[in-house]
Design a protein around this motif. Structure first.
Motif, PDB file in Angstrom:
ATOM      1  N   LEU A 228      25.506 -43.707  72.802  1.00  0.00           N
ATOM      2  CA  LEU A 228      24.696 -44.754  73.426  1.00  0.00           C
ATOM      3  C   LEU A 228      25.337 -45.231  74.723  1.00  0.00           C
ATOM      4  CD1 LEU A 228      23.753 -46.905  70.292  1.00  0.00           C
ATOM      5  CD2 LEU A 228      22.251 -45.367  71.563  1.00  0.00           C
ATOM      6  N   TYR A 229      26.649 -45.359  74.692  1.00  0.00           N
ATOM      7  CA  TYR A 229      27.338 -45.870  75.882  1.00  0.00           C
ATOM      8  C   TYR A 229      27.223 -44.899  77.055  1.00  0.00           C
ATOM      9  CZ  TYR A 229      30.996 -47.385  79.048  1.00  0.00           C
ATOM     10  OH  TYR A 229      31.684 -47.769  80.168  1.00  0.00           O
ATOM     11  N   PHE A 230      27.454 -43.612  76.798  1.00  0.00           N
ATOM     12  CA  PHE A 230      27.418 -42.647  77.895  1.00  0.00           C
ATOM     13  C   PHE A 230      25.990 -42.434  78.416  1.00  0.00           C
ATOM     14  CE2 PHE A 230      31.624 -41.205  76.277  1.00  0.00           C
ATOM     15  CZ  PHE A 230      32.321 -41.402  77.462  1.00  0.00           C
ATOM     16  N   LEU A 231      24.996 -42.642  77.553  1.00  0.00           N
ATOM     17  CA  LEU A 231      23.615 -42.578  78.035  1.00  0.00           C
ATOM     18  C   LEU A 231      23.288 -43.771  78.931  1.00  0.00           C
ATOM     19  CD1 LEU A 231      21.736 -41.405  74.802  1.00  0.00           C
ATOM     20  CD2 LEU A 231      22.157 -40.064  76.873  1.00  0.00           C
ATOM     21  N   ARG A 232      23.940 -44.878  78.663  1.00  0.00           N
ATOM     22  CA  ARG A 232      23.671 -46.127  79.394  1.00  0.00           C
ATOM     23  C   ARG A 232      24.721 -46.391  80.488  1.00  0.00           C
ATOM     24  NH1 ARG A 232      24.732 -50.071  81.617  1.00  0.00           N
ATOM     25  NH2 ARG A 232      23.989 -52.217  81.410  1.00  0.00           N
ATOM     26  N   ARG A 233      25.805 -45.680  80.466  1.00  0.00           N
ATOM     27  CA  ARG A 233      26.967 -45.948  81.320  1.00  0.00           C
ATOM     28  C   ARG A 233      26.593 -46.009  82.804  1.00  0.00           C
ATOM     29  NH1 ARG A 233      31.938 -41.735  82.101  1.00  0.00           N
ATOM     30  NH2 ARG A 233      33.638 -43.220  82.485  1.00  0.00           N
ATOM     31  N   SER A 234      26.986 -47.065  83.466  1.00  0.00           N
ATOM     32  CA  SER A 234      26.683 -47.239  84.888  1.00  0.00           C
ATOM     33  C   SER A 234      27.751 -46.562  85.744  1.00  0.00           C
ATOM     34  CB  SER A 234      26.599 -48.730  85.232  1.00  0.00           C
ATOM     35  OG  SER A 234      27.844 -49.362  84.969  1.00  0.00           O
TER      36      SER A 234
END
Length: 296
Positions: A94-100
C-alpha cells in the motif's frame, strides 16, 4: 522536535505493550492448560518466537517507512502505523503504491516542495533548476531497519516452518487417548459450541476428522457414590462410524461405545480415585452430535 520525540516514545511504548500482551497471552494459556500438558515445549516456544519475530518485522519496516515518509514530507506516523498493523506485506504494498516523490526544502520558508517544481507553493520563491541537473548518487537511507526487518522476517518464517513440520509429524504431540496427559489433535473439528459451566460439559459438533479426540478434565469428589452421567445423541451415523467415551485416570482406563445410546448413560466411578479425571470423546465419523456430560 519535542512533538516528534513524543511520537517516537509512544510508538516504542506501543510495541512494548504488544510484546507484553503476547507474553501475557501465552502465560494465561499456560495456566489454563495445566502447563501445556502433553505437548513438547518446543512447539509453544516456536509459536512464541514466531509472534515475537512477527512484531519485530512489522516494527523494523514501520520504522523505515516512518523515516522515508519524513524525507518525502508525508504523514510519517500514520503510514508507520498502517505498515505495522497491516503486516509488512500488505502495508508496504500500500505504501509503495501511494508513495510520493522525494521533496526538497524551500530555502526561504522551509516548506517541502517537489524536485520538479519551478517555485515554492507556499511562499512563491523561484527554484533554481540547475541544482537538479547534477547527478547525485542515491543511497538507501536507514539501511539498518531494512536489514533488521529482513532478518526478523527470515527468523519468523523459520519458526513457522519449524512449528508446522514438527506438529505435522506428530513429534512432541501426545495423541495417545489412554495417556494421563492432555491429548492434542492434528485434525480439525467443526463445532457449534463447547462449554464447561457448573461442572457440566456440553459439546455440540457437526463433524470432525476421523479419530479426533475432544476432552474435558473433571473432578471426582466421592468415587464410591458418584456416577458419570452422559446424555449423548448422534444425529448422523454413517456405516462403521462410532463415538467412544473414554475415562482416564492414572493407570485406570475405561471406555464405552456411546454411538447409539437409547437412554442417558450412568457410569459408576468406584474403580477410580477421588481427584482429576480425563473425560474424552473419540469421534470416528459421527456427525451432528449433541452431548451433555457431568459427574454427580
Amino acid at each position: 522536535m519535542n512533538n516528534i520525540k513524543n511520537k517516537k516514545i509512544l510508538l516504542y511504548i506501543g510495541i512494548l505493550i504488544i510484546l507484553l500482551l503476547i507474553f501475557l497471552r501465552f502465560g494465561l494459556y499456560f495456566l489454563k492448560s495445566d502447563g501445556f500438558s502433553g505437548l513438547s515445549m518446543l512447539l509453544p516456544a516456536l509459536l512464541l518466537f514466531f509472534n515475537i519475530f512477527t512484531v519485530c518485522t512489522c516494527a523494523f519496516f514501520a520504522a523505515w517507512v516512518y523515516q522515508d515518509c519524513k524525507k518525502r514530507g508525508d504523514d510519517a506516523l500514520l503510514w508507520a502505523f498502517i505498515v505495522f498493523i497491516a503486516t509488512p506485506f500488505i502495508g508496504l504494498l500500500l505504501y509503495f503504491l501511494r508513495r510520493s516523490e522525494t521533496k526538497e526544502t524551500c530555502p526561504t520558508c522551509g516548506h517541502k516542495i517537489s524536485l520538479k517544481a519551478n517555485y515554492c507553493e507556499e511562499c512563491g520563491t523561484p527554484v533554481k533548476k540547475e541544482d537538479h541537473n547534477v547527478m547525485v548518487k542515491q543511497e538507501t537511507h536507514h539501511l539498518k531497519f531494512i536489514v533488521a526487518g529482513i532478518i526478523s522476517m527470515a527468523l519468523m518464517l523459520i519458526c513457522l516452518m519449524g512449528f508446522m513440520v514438527y506438529a505435522s509429524t506428530g513429534n512432541g504431540v501426545n495423541t495417545n487417548i489412554t495417556s494421563n496427559k492432555r491429548v492434542w489433535n492434528t485434525g480439525v473439528i467443526n463445532m457449534n459450541y463447547n462449554t464447561y459451566i457448573d461442572d457440566i460439559w456440553k459439546l455440540d459438533f457437526k463433524n470432525a476428522t476421523a479419530g479426533f479426540v475432544k476432552e474435558q478434565t473433571m473432578t471426582i469428589t466421592d468415587a464410591d457414590t458418584q456416577l458419570l452421567h452422559a446424555d449423548i445423541s448422534c444425529g448422523t451415523v454413517p456405516d462403521e462410524a462410532t463415538l467412544v467415551l473414554w475415562l482416564v485416570q492414572a493407570d485406570v482406563t475405561k471406555f464405552v461405545d456411546v454411538t447409539n445410546l437409547s437412554d442417558p448413560l450412568k457410569y459408576p466411578l468406584d474403580e477410580f480415585e477421588n481427584g482429576k479425571i480425563y473425560v474424552r470423546l473419540q469421534i470416528n465419523g459421527v456427525e451432528n452430535t449433541v452431548s451433555e456430560i457431568y459427574i454427580k
